[in-house]
Design a protein around this motif. Structure first.
Motif, PDB file in Angstrom:
ATOM      1  N   ARG A  15       0.829  -1.209   0.000  1.00 16.60           N
ATOM      2  CA  ARG A  15       0.000   0.000   0.000  1.00 16.60           C
ATOM      3  C   ARG A  15       0.865   1.261   0.000  1.00 16.60           C
ATOM      4  O   ARG A  15       0.497   2.280  -0.565  1.00 16.60           O
ATOM      5  N   SER A  16       2.052   1.166   0.635  1.00 15.07           N
ATOM      6  CA  SER A  16       2.907   2.371   0.676  1.00 15.07           C
ATOM      7  C   SER A  16       3.927   2.406  -0.472  1.00 15.07           C
ATOM      8  O   SER A  16       4.740   3.319  -0.556  1.00 15.07           O
ATOM      9  N   CYS A  17       3.899   1.412  -1.378  1.00 19.98           N
ATOM     10  CA  CYS A  17       4.806   1.434  -2.534  1.00 19.98           C
ATOM     11  C   CYS A  17       4.314   2.472  -3.549  1.00 19.98           C
ATOM     12  O   CYS A  17       3.136   2.457  -3.905  1.00 19.98           O
ATOM     13  N   PRO A  18       5.207   3.349  -4.035  1.00 22.96           N
ATOM     14  CA  PRO A  18       4.791   4.281  -5.087  1.00 22.96           C
ATOM     15  C   PRO A  18       4.316   3.511  -6.330  1.00 22.96           C
ATOM     16  O   PRO A  18       4.916   2.505  -6.699  1.00 22.96           O
ATOM     17  N   ARG A  19       3.224   3.970  -6.915  1.00 24.41           N
ATOM     18  CA  ARG A  19       2.638   3.282  -8.081  1.00 24.41           C
ATOM     19  C   ARG A  19       3.103   3.923  -9.380  1.00 24.41           C
ATOM     20  O   ARG A  19       3.468   5.084  -9.369  1.00 24.41           O
ATOM     21  N   GLU A  82      18.900  -6.512  -8.587  1.00 18.27           N
ATOM     22  CA  GLU A  82      18.108  -6.001  -9.714  1.00 18.27           C
ATOM     23  C   GLU A  82      17.190  -4.852  -9.292  1.00 18.27           C
ATOM     24  O   GLU A  82      16.363  -4.391 -10.076  1.00 18.27           O
ATOM     25  N   GLY A  83      17.301  -4.417  -8.029  1.00 19.75           N
ATOM     26  CA  GLY A  83      16.526  -3.258  -7.588  1.00 19.75           C
ATOM     27  C   GLY A  83      15.067  -3.556  -7.270  1.00 19.75           C
ATOM     28  O   GLY A  83      14.216  -2.666  -7.349  1.00 19.75           O
ATOM     29  N   VAL A  84      14.776  -4.805  -6.901  1.00 20.55           N
ATOM     30  CA  VAL A  84      13.404  -5.149  -6.490  1.00 20.55           C
ATOM     31  C   VAL A  84      13.121  -4.505  -5.127  1.00 20.55           C
ATOM     32  O   VAL A  84      13.989  -4.470  -4.260  1.00 20.55           O
ATOM     33  N   ASP A  85      11.905  -3.976  -4.966  1.00 25.17           N
ATOM     34  CA  ASP A  85      11.567  -3.282  -3.721  1.00 25.17           C
ATOM     35  C   ASP A  85      11.041  -4.221  -2.653  1.00 25.17           C
ATOM     36  O   ASP A  85      11.290  -4.018  -1.472  1.00 25.17           O
ATOM     37  N   LEU A  86      10.263  -5.223  -3.100  1.00 24.38           N
ATOM     38  CA  LEU A  86       9.587  -6.072  -2.115  1.00 24.38           C
ATOM     39  C   LEU A  86       9.518  -7.506  -2.623  1.00 24.38           C
ATOM     40  O   LEU A  86       9.237  -7.732  -3.809  1.00 24.38           O
ATOM     41  N   VAL A  87       9.822  -8.457  -1.744  1.00 21.93           N
ATOM     42  CA  VAL A  87       9.688  -9.878  -2.099  1.00 21.93           C
ATOM     43  C   VAL A  87       8.654 -10.505  -1.179  1.00 21.93           C
ATOM     44  O   VAL A  87       8.724 -10.351   0.051  1.00 21.93           O
ATOM     45  N   TYR A  88       7.725 -11.192  -1.795  1.00 22.98           N
ATOM     46  CA  TYR A  88       6.708 -11.938  -1.033  1.00 22.98           C
ATOM     47  C   TYR A  88       7.070 -13.413  -1.173  1.00 22.98           C
ATOM     48  O   TYR A  88       7.074 -13.961  -2.281  1.00 22.98           O
ATOM     49  N   ALA A  89       7.445 -14.027  -0.056  1.00 27.86           N
ATOM     50  CA  ALA A  89       7.896 -15.427  -0.074  1.00 27.86           C
ATOM     51  C   ALA A  89       7.134 -16.197   1.005  1.00 27.86           C
ATOM     52  O   ALA A  89       7.669 -16.503   2.074  1.00 27.86           O
ATOM     53  N   PRO A  90       5.878 -16.483   0.745  1.00 31.70           N
ATOM     54  CA  PRO A  90       5.045 -17.100   1.787  1.00 31.70           C
ATOM     55  C   PRO A  90       5.333 -18.590   1.946  1.00 31.70           C
ATOM     56  O   PRO A  90       5.912 -19.224   1.070  1.00 31.70           O
ATOM     57  N   THR A  91       4.905 -19.148   3.075  1.00 29.31           N
ATOM     58  CA  THR A  91       4.923 -20.596   3.254  1.00 29.31           C
ATOM     59  C   THR A  91       3.645 -21.160   2.617  1.00 29.31           C
ATOM     60  O   THR A  91       2.665 -20.424   2.432  1.00 29.31           O
ATOM     61  N   PRO A  92       3.650 -22.476   2.322  1.00 30.67           N
ATOM     62  CA  PRO A  92       2.418 -23.086   1.804  1.00 30.67           C
ATOM     63  C   PRO A  92       1.238 -22.875   2.760  1.00 30.67           C
ATOM     64  O   PRO A  92       0.114 -22.640   2.315  1.00 30.67           O
ATOM     65  N   GLU A  93       1.486 -22.880   4.068  1.00 27.80           N
ATOM     66  CA  GLU A  93       0.399 -22.714   5.047  1.00 27.80           C
ATOM     67  C   GLU A  93      -0.184 -21.296   4.986  1.00 27.80           C
ATOM     68  O   GLU A  93      -1.351 -21.082   5.287  1.00 27.80           O
ATOM     69  N   SER A 134      -4.309 -10.722  -5.680  1.00 27.72           N
ATOM     70  CA  SER A 134      -5.176 -10.156  -4.636  1.00 27.72           C
ATOM     71  C   SER A 134      -4.350  -9.624  -3.467  1.00 27.72           C
ATOM     72  O   SER A 134      -4.693  -8.614  -2.870  1.00 27.72           O
ATOM     73  N   VAL A 135      -3.282 -10.329  -3.123  1.00 25.49           N
ATOM     74  CA  VAL A 135      -2.455  -9.905  -1.982  1.00 25.49           C
ATOM     75  C   VAL A 135      -1.643  -8.663  -2.358  1.00 25.49           C
ATOM     76  O   VAL A 135      -1.526  -7.715  -1.574  1.00 25.49           O
ATOM     77  N   ILE A 136      -1.099  -8.654  -3.599  1.00 22.44           N
ATOM     78  CA  ILE A 136      -0.136  -7.604  -3.961  1.00 22.44           C
ATOM     79  C   ILE A 136      -0.785  -6.458  -4.746  1.00 22.44           C
ATOM     80  O   ILE A 136      -0.313  -5.331  -4.707  1.00 22.44           O
ATOM     81  N   LYS A 137      -1.888  -6.740  -5.427  1.00 25.37           N
ATOM     82  CA  LYS A 137      -2.643  -5.720  -6.166  1.00 25.37           C
ATOM     83  C   LYS A 137      -1.759  -4.838  -7.059  1.00 25.37           C
ATOM     84  O   LYS A 137      -1.753  -3.609  -6.926  1.00 25.37           O
ATOM     85  N   PRO A 138      -0.983  -5.464  -7.964  1.00 22.26           N
ATOM     86  CA  PRO A 138      -0.110  -4.674  -8.843  1.00 22.26           C
ATOM     87  C   PRO A 138      -0.916  -4.067 -10.005  1.00 22.26           C
ATOM     88  O   PRO A 138      -2.021  -4.530 -10.295  1.00 22.26           O
ATOM     89  N   GLU A 139      -0.344  -3.057 -10.652  1.00 24.64           N
ATOM     90  CA  GLU A 139      -0.941  -2.558 -11.895  1.00 24.64           C
ATOM     91  C   GLU A 139      -0.573  -3.473 -13.064  1.00 24.64           C
ATOM     92  O   GLU A 139      -1.325  -3.610 -14.015  1.00 24.64           O
ATOM     93  N   ARG A 140       0.633  -4.061 -12.988  1.00 21.33           N
ATOM     94  CA  ARG A 140       1.086  -4.947 -14.070  1.00 21.33           C
ATOM     95  C   ARG A 140       1.662  -6.233 -13.477  1.00 21.33           C
ATOM     96  O   ARG A 140       2.267  -6.196 -12.397  1.00 21.33           O
ATOM     97  N   ALA A 141       1.491  -7.335 -14.210  1.00 19.06           N
ATOM     98  CA  ALA A 141       2.130  -8.593 -13.803  1.00 19.06           C
ATOM     99  C   ALA A 141       2.855  -9.162 -15.009  1.00 19.06           C
ATOM    100  O   ALA A 141       2.342  -9.112 -16.137  1.00 19.06           O
TER     101      ALA A 141
END
Ligand code: AMP
Length: 278
Positions: A15-19, A82-93, A134-141
């Motif tokens: 939510r606080s990442c610049p779009r 590579e300048g990535v701002d955020l990594v989402y690395a969830p567990t299967p649970e 749904s979790v990340i709600k990006p403009e582009r994938a």
């Protein structure tokens, strides 16, 4: 670079990442193919998120979920460089908590080709991609053309469910001998690795016939098949397809844009690849 494992923390952080925000979903074991997606996302967006999740629901019971290559520290170092701002690395649970009971089923597009060879695969892919979006709600994938049917399934998913995300396709990154980069190439013995470029040669042979004016899909399939067949280390050819690039229905005469694709096994390693016509 922020690394998060929980859905809630990820949603509030993005939510606080610049779009605009670009998302690159991966299963990790990153290579130059994944990094091409990250670089494209970096170029086109103000913020970039990547996900690393080996999604159990897209693997069949006999497939390589347990042995799929994993190297989180290396992956995170690459994404950071590579300048990535955020990594989402969830567990299967985290992705599939107790009581999780919804599936996104892609329908006809998910039944053909890879869907026929790997029943339930695209249901797993569509479910996890819906969840990631749904979790990340990006403009582009960002998705690779390397997994051409996956890309077609996700485009259809986005259209059908009005997800409001721009799906960006990135061309396949190959080794110098033509073999498409894949995390699964790590399974190949040196001998199998030497034989593997036959897959791209077979697809290229089909594309060359098309370049020369051949429009009978059966002729292209037969030519590619013959080349694959001639390689003794290729133990099984699941399919050679010449399909409409949007619907993935097999073609008779090639009239519009098409995708030539194949899946074949070298030992126990199953490799897929495709090229586009027109
Ligand atoms: P995976 O980690 O295999 O699920 O792949 C994550 C993303 O990277 C998918 O969108 C793939 O299509 C893409 N990808 C994998 N290999 C390549 C490649 N050689 N060239 C371009 N994209 C790729």
């Amino acid at each position: 670079m922020i690394v998060l494992t929980s859905n809630n923390d990820t949603t509030s952080s993005v939510r606080s990442c610049p779009r605009p925000l670009g998302l690159v979903p991966t299963m990790g074991a990153l290579h130059e193919g994944h990094l091409a997606l990250v670089r494209r996302a970096r170029k086109e967006n103000t913020s970039v998120a990547a996900s690393i999740f080996v999604n159990p629901t897209q693997f069949g019971p006999e497939e390589d979920l347990a042995t799929y290559p994993r190297d989180m520290d290396r992956d995170l170092a690459l994404l950071e460089s590579e300048g990535v701002d955020l990594v989402y690395a969830p567990t299967p649970e985290e992705v599939y908590p107790p009581g999780f009971d919804t599936r996104v089923d892609p329908g006809g597009m998910g039944q053909r080709l890879e869907g026929a060879a790997r029943p339930g695969h695209f249901r797993g892919v569509a479910t996890v991609v819906t969840k990631l979006l749904s979790v990340i709600k990006p403009e582009r994938a960002y998705f690779g053309q390397k997994d051409g049917q996956q890309l077609a399934v996700i485009r259809q998913l986005e259209r059908d469910l009005n997800l409001g995300v721009e799906i960006v396709a990135v061309p396949t990154v190959r080794d110098s001998d033509g073999l498409a980069l894949s995390s699964r190439n790590a399974y190949l013995t040196p001998e199998q690795r030497r034989a593997a470029p036959v897959i791209y040669r077979a697809l290229t042979q089909a594309r060359q016939l098309w370049d020369e004016g051949e429009r009978d899909a059966a002729v292209l399939r037969a030519a590619a098949h013959a080349l694959l067949k001639a390689e003794p280390l290729l133990e099984e050819i699941d399919y050679v397809s010449v399909a409409d690039a949007d619907t993935l229905e097999e073609m008779g005469r090639i009239e519009g844009p098409a995708m030539v694709s194949t899946a074949a096994r070298l030992g126990s390693t199953r490799l897929i690849d495709n090229v586009l016509l027109g």
